[in-house]
Enzyme design. Structure first.
Site, PDB file in Angstrom:
ATOM      1  CB  CYS A 101      -0.903   0.009   1.227  1.00  0.00           C
ATOM      2  SG  CYS A 101      -2.231  -1.199   1.131  1.00  0.00           S
ATOM      3  CG  LEU A 102       4.183   3.709  -1.816  1.00  0.00           C
ATOM      4  CD1 LEU A 102       4.600   3.999  -0.394  1.00  0.00           C
ATOM      5  CD2 LEU A 102       5.378   3.180  -2.606  1.00  0.00           C
TER       6      LEU A 102
END
Length: 813
Positions: free
Chosen positions: A670-671
């Protein structure tokens, strides 16, 4: 210091005679090469070690750790004289000698300046006629180099009023026009190539103009960049070097201080929209400046010693003045090293008018036996400046300072870093070409395609193909320059010289090259171990390797990646825009991956499919991830870099462990840059894989991972956050350390073992500290569900077992 009194001059002249005699001896042995003072110490040391171990090039490839101190004189108010109706500044003796850390070179520089600025020149026929030399004859600084050359051309040729003999004002020798005239360099018969004295002063003044122009260009570019941003930002404060006064010379400064990283926030810490106001104007201004600097380089290059110039070599070409090499080392190296340190191949390609001329200079220098050694010699750069408090003979406008110089990478070594980028870009550009099909291999539809159909398809990719061709041409020019330099060095210095040079150059390992090993660390100090680790990590941070899986004949190739299906689908895709983006990306990654004792990023790229990539990041110090090894599979898809790369986290203990709120057990990362987290996202055509890797390293593998979970950002230091970090440490020891050592993922086996071997002592101490910090709870796969309630007394049995087993494996290494 350069004495002005008569006794000092006389003493200096005596020293000059001795130095000149030494130079004559060296000329016979080394072809005019001037030794550094420390070379004699090195040769004596090798002589003591015995002839069998002596290094014949120790005097050239001296250690970059050496330092030199020199006192330099600064004149705040330079002398000005009236020349042809205009007031021109005079290059002072201090400026003429500035940046020269070697005593032998200083004496030659002083001698030539004194000769051409004050001593009289007598008619060589002995008739008694003399001409008094003045500083304005050779050291007046004109608005441009062409005006300076015109002035020197008019001044240098003197005619005796008594006997009508023509002689050179620079050396006092008779002039023979038929031997010195070179049509390609001048439009009349003025003998600018008559003697080495002329060559020395022309190169000295010309390179001083080049250095000043380059410095002014950089300062102006920095100012334009700030003004174009549309923001009122405070001026960047110079880094204060040791002992440097705030008002010291602007050329001695480094990078600004690094700010402390703020906690929280996941993703690329940049604006969603970039202010492009003034961008085109800045690019246009940069182009004009590059043309100006490139033109000046071309004008000065005419006067470089060269035996390959049209019409044959001139007198000064065969016996270059010692000051010519001195000026090249300190002034040209200053400009060339700055240009060669550029880590953007795209920027260099866009500025090819400047870089092509720089490559011409490097080739010309390497072609001359007296100058060729400079390619391998480290550049001496300023490390500190200390003012001398006492005034100089009561003159308030003259100051003295002690400048310390240190060795840094030389021209050929710096060029090799660009060669590596060029090779990576070429691999990216050529790695996706679809092979030509023979008629028997074509489908019926392909056979029916007409020539017009093929032309129409070609037009679709014309724009990007042209840009690809431009970058490819620039990369090939870089490789050609390196090849030409090495060929010239073999001819002028011999094979042994070149082999020794190549041994010191950086390189990108491949599956066919020998394994890169780290230096032994037995009995080494902590600082020596850290240096050995960084040196090793720098050499192995980027490598090409074979990530393919052999299949049966005629079957499509498989790859050792989580994105094998995507890779197979694009096996023969011809996407010029994507190829260009990948080529530029690889060029940056080869030399810019962060490497440090505290944390590093390593990449492995498939040799034939450069869109198939694996990454390993070592956890940063001060975090519960410290010294663990975290692996990621990466694929650059069909629309890269208009869309972000695909990234999957692989160090999950078989899908059981969620190491971070942003690193899921199923491998999801998750970025915001990847579009998998809220926040500033991927900017098409501008964001890079390097930004993704650094964001993971610095923002996900952070000090308090608990704060990365939405809604928990305000709970810093709470028992829940401490429990989460303790649980992460247990997972790291079990999977990112012990698991990686017992079953290292391909192709990182050697890297992981070397990482733990070199850091064995530090990691052992780290494990002892982590045992004391452990809360005694059992490891929970999803750390977010760990109960913050009271744990056991001391570390858990499973954690202690993992620590003991890990210590034994590390000791065995």
């Amino acid at each position: 210091m350069t004495p002005e009194d008569d006794d000092g001059d006389a003493a200096m002249e005596d020293d000059d005679d001795e130095d000149a005699a030494m130079l004559d001896d060296d000329d016979d042995e080394d072809g005019g090469y001037i030794d550094y003072d420390s070379d004699y110490e090195t040769r004596q040391e090798t002589a003591r070690q015995g002839a069998s171990n002596a290094d014949p090039y120790a005097g050239i490839f001296f250690s970059k750790d050496r330092k030199e101190e020199v006192i330099e004189v600064i004149e705040d108010d330079p002398e000005r004289v009236r020349v042809n109706g205009q007031f021109l500044p005079i290059m002072s003796q201090g400026e003429w000698m500035r940046g020269c850390p070697e005593g032998g070179e200083q004496s030659f520089l002083f001698s030539l300046y004194n000769l051409l600025s004050s001593e009289s020149c007598a008619c060589p026929q002995g008739c008694g006629y003399t001409v008094q030399r003045k500083k304005s004859d050779f050291f007046a600084i004109y608005p441009d180099f062409g005006s300076y050359i015109d002035a020197v051309r008019k001044t240098v040729q003197q005619k005796c009023t008594s006997c009508s003999a023509e002689f050179c004002l620079a050396c006092g020798e008779p002039i023979s026009r038929d031997k010195v005239h070179r049509p390609s360099a001048a439009t009349d018969d003025n003998p600018l190539f008559h003697c080495s004295n002329l060559q020395g002063v022309i190169l000295g003044v010309g390179l001083s103009m080049l250095e000043d122009a380059y410095t002014e260009t950089n300062v102006a570019a920095a100012g334009a960049s700030e003004s174009n941003s549309g923001k009122s930002t405070p001026a960047k404060k110079k880094r204060k070097l040791e002992g440097t006064p705030e008002d010291d010379e602007e050329e001695y400064y480094g990078s600004g201080p690094k700010g402390k990283k703020a906690k929280g926030g996941i993703g690329y810490a940049g604006a969603v929209k970039e202010d492009m106001s003034g961008h085109l104007e800045a690019l246009a201004a940069q182009k004009v400046k590059d043309q100006m600097i490139g033109g000046l380089l071309k004008e000065i290059r005419v006067y470089l010693p060269s035996l390959r110039r049209p019409g044959g070599g001139q007198t000064s070409d065969y016996l270059p003045h010692p000051t010519a090499l001195a000026h090249l080392r300190r002034r040209f190296n200053h400009v060339s090293s700055a240009l060669l340190r550029n880590d953007s191949l795209t920027d260099m390609s866009d500025r090819s008018v400047l870089y092509f001329e720089l490559f011409e200079w490097l080739e010309t220098v390497s072609n001359h036996e007296s100058l060729a050694s400079m390619m391998a010699m480290p550049c001496m750069v300023v490390s500190s400046v200390k003012p001398v408090k006492k005034p100089v003979r009561g003159k308030t406008s003259i100051r003295e300072r002690v400048v310390t110089y240190e060795g840094s990478s030389g021209p050929r070594e710096l060029l090799e870093a660009i060669v590596i980028q060029a090779q990576a870009a070429i691999k990216g550009l050529e790695g996706f070409k679809e092979p030509e099909k023979s008629p028997e291999d074509m489908t019926e539809e392909e056979k029916r395609m007409t020539a017009d159909d093929r032309k129409g398809k070609a037009k679709e990719v014309d724009t990007h193909a042209e840009e690809n061709a431009k970058l490819l041409k620039f990369c090939e020019r870089i490789l050609a320059t390196a090849t030409a330099i090495d060929r010239s060095l073999r001819q002028t210095k011999g094979d042994a010289f070149v082999e020794r040079l190549h041994a010191s150059l950086p390189r990108i390992p491949t599956s066919t090259t020998e394994e890169v090993t780290a230096a032994p660390i037995k009995n080494a100090t902590d600082e020596e171990i850290k240096r050995a680790y960084v040196d090793w990590a720098t050499r192995v941070r980027f490598e090409y390797c074979d990530l393919s899986i052999e299949g049966t004949s005629g079957e499509a190739v498989n790859y050792k990646t989580a994105y094998n299906g995507e890779a197979r689908m694009l096996a023969n895709a011809d996407l010029p825009k994507r190829s260009l983006a990948i080529a530029k990306e690889l060029a940056v990654l080869t030399t810019n991956l962060p490497v440090a004792w505290d944390s590093s990023v390593f990449l492995r790229v498939d040799e034939t499919r450069v869109d198939v990539i694996k990454a390993l990041i070592t956890g940063p110090e001060g975090t519960p991830y410290y010294n663990g090894c975290y692996c990621f599979d990466i694929f650059l898809g069909s629309s890269y870099n208009q869309t972000p790369p695909s990234v999957k986290y692989m160090t999950t203990n078989g899908g059981k462990y969620r190491f971070n709120p942003n690193l899921y057990a199923d491998g999801k990362v998750c970025l915001s840059l990847l579009g998998t987290w809220a926040g500033p996202g991927w900017i098409a055509g501008k964001s890079t894989l390097l930004q993704v890797l650094i964001s993971i390293q610095s923002m996900i593998l952070c000090e308090e991972p608990y704060l990365n979970e939405p809604g928990w950002a305000a709970q810093s230091g709470t028992p829940a956050s401490q429990a989460y970090s303790a649980n992460v440490r247990r997972m790291v020891v079990n999977t990112a350390m012990l698991g990686q050592l017992k079953n290292p993922p391909e192709p990182f086996g050697d890297l992981i073992r070397t990482h733990f071997r070199l850091k064995a002592k530090a990691i052992t101490q780290q494990l002892d500290a982590w045992v004391k910090l452990d809360d005694g709870r059992a490891t929970v796969g999803d750390g977010g569900g760990a109960s913050p309630g009271p744990g056991g007394s001391g570390a858990s049995a499973h954690f202690l077992k993992d620590v003991d087993e890990l210590k034994k494996l590390i000791a065995a290494l």
